[in-house]
Design an enzyme around this catalytic site. Structure first.
Site, PDB file in Angstrom:
ATOM      1  N   ASP A   1      10.367  -7.443   0.836  1.00  0.00           N
ATOM      2  CA  ASP A   1      10.545  -7.087   2.234  1.00  0.00           C
ATOM      3  C   ASP A   1      11.947  -6.528   2.336  1.00  0.00           C
ATOM      4  OD1 ASP A   1       9.702  -6.746   4.864  1.00  0.00           O
ATOM      5  OD2 ASP A   1      10.644  -8.600   5.521  1.00  0.00           O
TER       6      ASP A   1
ATOM      7  N   ARG B   1       0.832  -1.202   0.000  1.00  0.00           N
ATOM      8  CA  ARG B   1       0.000   0.000   0.000  1.00  0.00           C
ATOM      9  C   ARG B   1       0.869   1.256   0.000  1.00  0.00           C
ATOM     10  NH1 ARG B   1      -5.091  -1.585   0.576  1.00  0.00           N
ATOM     11  NH2 ARG B   1      -5.471  -3.630   1.509  1.00  0.00           N
ATOM     12  N   ASN B   2       2.162   1.063  -0.144  1.00  0.00           N
ATOM     13  CA  ASN B   2       3.112   2.166  -0.138  1.00  0.00           C
ATOM     14  C   ASN B   2       3.180   2.768  -1.544  1.00  0.00           C
ATOM     15  OD1 ASN B   2       5.518   3.735  -0.255  1.00  0.00           O
ATOM     16  ND2 ASN B   2       6.399   2.570   1.441  1.00  0.00           N
ATOM     17  N   ALA B   3       2.577   3.944  -1.712  1.00  0.00           N
ATOM     18  CA  ALA B   3       2.512   4.569  -3.032  1.00  0.00           C
ATOM     19  C   ALA B   3       3.898   4.876  -3.577  1.00  0.00           C
ATOM     20  CB  ALA B   3       1.671   5.843  -2.960  1.00  0.00           C
ATOM     21  N   LYS B   4       4.833   5.257  -2.702  1.00  0.00           N
ATOM     22  CA  LYS B   4       6.181   5.589  -3.154  1.00  0.00           C
ATOM     23  C   LYS B   4       6.900   4.347  -3.685  1.00  0.00           C
ATOM     24  CE  LYS B   4       6.866   9.643  -0.209  1.00  0.00           C
ATOM     25  NZ  LYS B   4       7.704  10.271   0.854  1.00  0.00           N
TER      26      LYS B   4
ATOM     27  N   HIS C   1      19.395  -0.848  -2.597  1.00  0.00           N
ATOM     28  CA  HIS C   1      19.104  -2.261  -2.399  1.00  0.00           C
ATOM     29  C   HIS C   1      17.873  -2.678  -3.191  1.00  0.00           C
ATOM     30  CE1 HIS C   1      16.711   0.100   0.275  1.00  0.00           C
ATOM     31  NE2 HIS C   1      16.065  -0.923   0.785  1.00  0.00           N
ATOM     32  N   ARG C   2      16.834  -1.854  -3.141  1.00  0.00           N
ATOM     33  CA  ARG C   2      15.602  -2.191  -3.854  1.00  0.00           C
ATOM     34  C   ARG C   2      15.807  -2.062  -5.355  1.00  0.00           C
ATOM     35  NH1 ARG C   2      12.559   0.866  -1.254  1.00  0.00           N
ATOM     36  NH2 ARG C   2      11.929  -0.620   0.322  1.00  0.00           N
TER      37      ARG C   2
ATOM     38  N   ASP D   1      15.881   6.506   4.711  1.00  0.00           N
ATOM     39  CA  ASP D   1      16.701   7.182   3.703  1.00  0.00           C
ATOM     40  C   ASP D   1      17.374   8.469   4.197  1.00  0.00           C
ATOM     41  OD1 ASP D   1      16.398   5.290   1.705  1.00  0.00           O
ATOM     42  OD2 ASP D   1      14.760   6.339   0.697  1.00  0.00           O
TER      43      ASP D   1
ATOM     44  N   LYS E   1      19.187   7.251  -6.845  1.00  0.00           N
ATOM     45  CA  LYS E   1      18.902   6.266  -5.802  1.00  0.00           C
ATOM     46  C   LYS E   1      18.652   4.888  -6.408  1.00  0.00           C
ATOM     47  CE  LYS E   1      15.605   4.963  -2.230  1.00  0.00           C
ATOM     48  NZ  LYS E   1      14.278   5.203  -1.642  1.00  0.00           N
TER      49      LYS E   1
END
Length: 204
Positions: A74, A9-12, A185-186, A160, A180
């Site tokens: 995750d 649900r994290n829009a970012k 990592h992502r 961050d 970024k």
């Protein structure tokens, strides 16, 4: 266009993954949707003891309830002086899930007496893709760095603003989204997953 669920649900995070997929696969190759875009379903608690376990758990749930190929990740912060914690508890380190400010402040308080040379840390991400046919793929990414003494920057999210990656002078929150993505990592995990998506969902 191939529809893909990102179980968040994290829009970012949605914007971040869509940006990475567009860059890796071409714009509009994948239509990414989040949990707010599909009928609500019971979300299982993140009971795994590793990032990979939690990513797979969330991706499996997404496929089960929506029938869509599902990506879940995750990720979290592993602080050397805290024996790798907050780790899988990063999003709820201060007690309430998703309270970025409280989580960040608690970590800073816990290492406040440490000299700069002992403030090593890393962001870690595990990303899973589960397909309706049952096939599963798991990749990971890591970004090493250190924690500074107070937040800097308006970008990013989570920890961050207090994290400076190796070979950088700016925090992750001071980098542009593209900068970024290139080192995070992502970004590393999702780029690896994009290759899997290309082979499994776009091969035809």
């Amino acid at each position: 266009m191939t529809k893909l669920l990102l179980a968040t649900r994290n829009a970012k995070k949605l914007v971040e993954l869509q940006r990475i997929l567009d860059h890796a696969l071409g714009r509009h190759a994948i239509e990414l949707v989040g949990l707010g875009d599909v009928p609500e379903y019971p979300e299982a608690p993140e009971t795994g003891l590793t990032f990979g376990e939690n990513a797979l758990l969330k991706a499996r749930e997404g496929v089960k309830y929506t029938g869509l190929p599902t990506v879940a990740d995750d990720s979290g912060l592993a602080v050397d002086a805290l024996s790798g914690m907050p780790g899988v508890f990063s999003a709820r380190w201060a007690g309430r899930h998703g309270d970025d400010k409280a989580n960040l402040e608690l970590v800073l308080a816990q290492i406040s007496d440490l000299p700069d040379e002992n403030r090593g840390a890393a962001f870690v991400c595990a990303a899973a893709l589960v397909l309706p046919g049952g096939k599963e793929h798991l990749v990971d990414g890591r970004q090493a760095g250190r924690l500074i003494r107070g937040p800097r920057g308006e970008g990013g999210f989570g920890y961050d603003p207090i994290f400076v990656a190796e070979d950088q002078t700016r925090t992750n929150a001071e980098l542009t989204p593209e900068e970024k993505d290139a080192i995070s990592h992502r970004g590393k995990a999702f780029r690896a997953l994009a290759k899997v998506i290309a082979k499994t969902l776009l091969a035809a």
